[in-house]
Design an enzyme around this catalytic site. Sequence first.
Site: not given
Length: 334
Positions: A173, A230, A206, A126
């Site tokens: 991640k 988000d 995930d 972002y």
Amino acid sequence: MANTRTVTVINGDGIGPEVMAATIRVLEALKAPLEFEFKDAGAEVIAKYGTNLPHETVEAVLRSGVALKGPTGTVVGGGMASANVGLRKRLDLYSSLRPVKSVPGVKTRYDNVDLVVVRENTESLYAGLEHIIVPGVVESLKIITEKASTRIARFAFEYARKHGRKKVTSVHKANIMKLSDGLFLDCTRKVGREFPEIQYEEVIVDNMCMQLVKDPTRYDVLVMENLYGDILSDLCAGLVGGLGLVPGANIGERTAMFEAVHGTAPDIAGKGLANPTALMMSAVMMLDWLDMRDEARKFENALAKVHGEGKARTGDLGGSATTREFTDAVISAL
Ligand code: ATP
């Protein structure tokens, strides 16, 4: 009685003005010692100001220290940077706090969800640092800093301690983004050691999505960088009945801005059908932040009563009440 506080109100776009008007009606009925100062931001004010985030709006929030905000629209693909992202960055509202809780009376797959999403608000993808290297090749920079990661980790753990939460899960991640998410993880791990009474764990994003859908009751406070926050906020909203129900706060050192997780909902905008609960619950968070506890509990209990009785229910929850009918019911329940 507490001193009157000025709140900067930003209606925003789409369903923003409708859910804001509804929320302000309840705040007025509560006789909360608040004064509202309306300021503009969003896609619909660009023609007037040449920007979606007028300088005077930012100045007003800096002055008042607290804002209640409706959703602001952003063009997908080209166009100006998002007013949301701009406000969060310019006011340094580094943490986004989104409590996701089952609403008694609203039937979903799970009836005991009680999660808190803590999202870093100022960096990661972002940062908006994108450029074309050569036609057909674009680079988007993901910025992760030790300072911002440590600050959000500390916010999450302090929140957990203050609210008697048992566990903080760091979502990442780092198996793929070894440097950036690796740094984020290092920071949450280090801060975690200062809070030995709170359990700490790490889950890959995930896998986190799957685990949340399978059994959200295993989790408590979730901390993560901007983009994952988000996406997981919307996923978590789905667990409790949708975006019409999940409130949020963007908090910095001196300033706080309260807004629902949902966007401008263009499909239902202007029809008087939006569920104002998410913004109303954001206003409850604001009242608590302002230390107006009695008003906060009254508002919260009225919302719980209306949802529990199920008589006034908006379309997103399978009912046929309009925004106004729902709001009338909340005011009657105060
Ligand atoms: P953004 O990209 O701005 O975050 P979004 O992708 O989260 O937006 P929304 O605008 O929030 O999308 O809308 C997603 C869906 O949820 C739409 O079908 C919309 O009508 C519905 N929705 C969102 N907020 C509400 C609400 N307050 N009441 C009823 N339905 C809502």
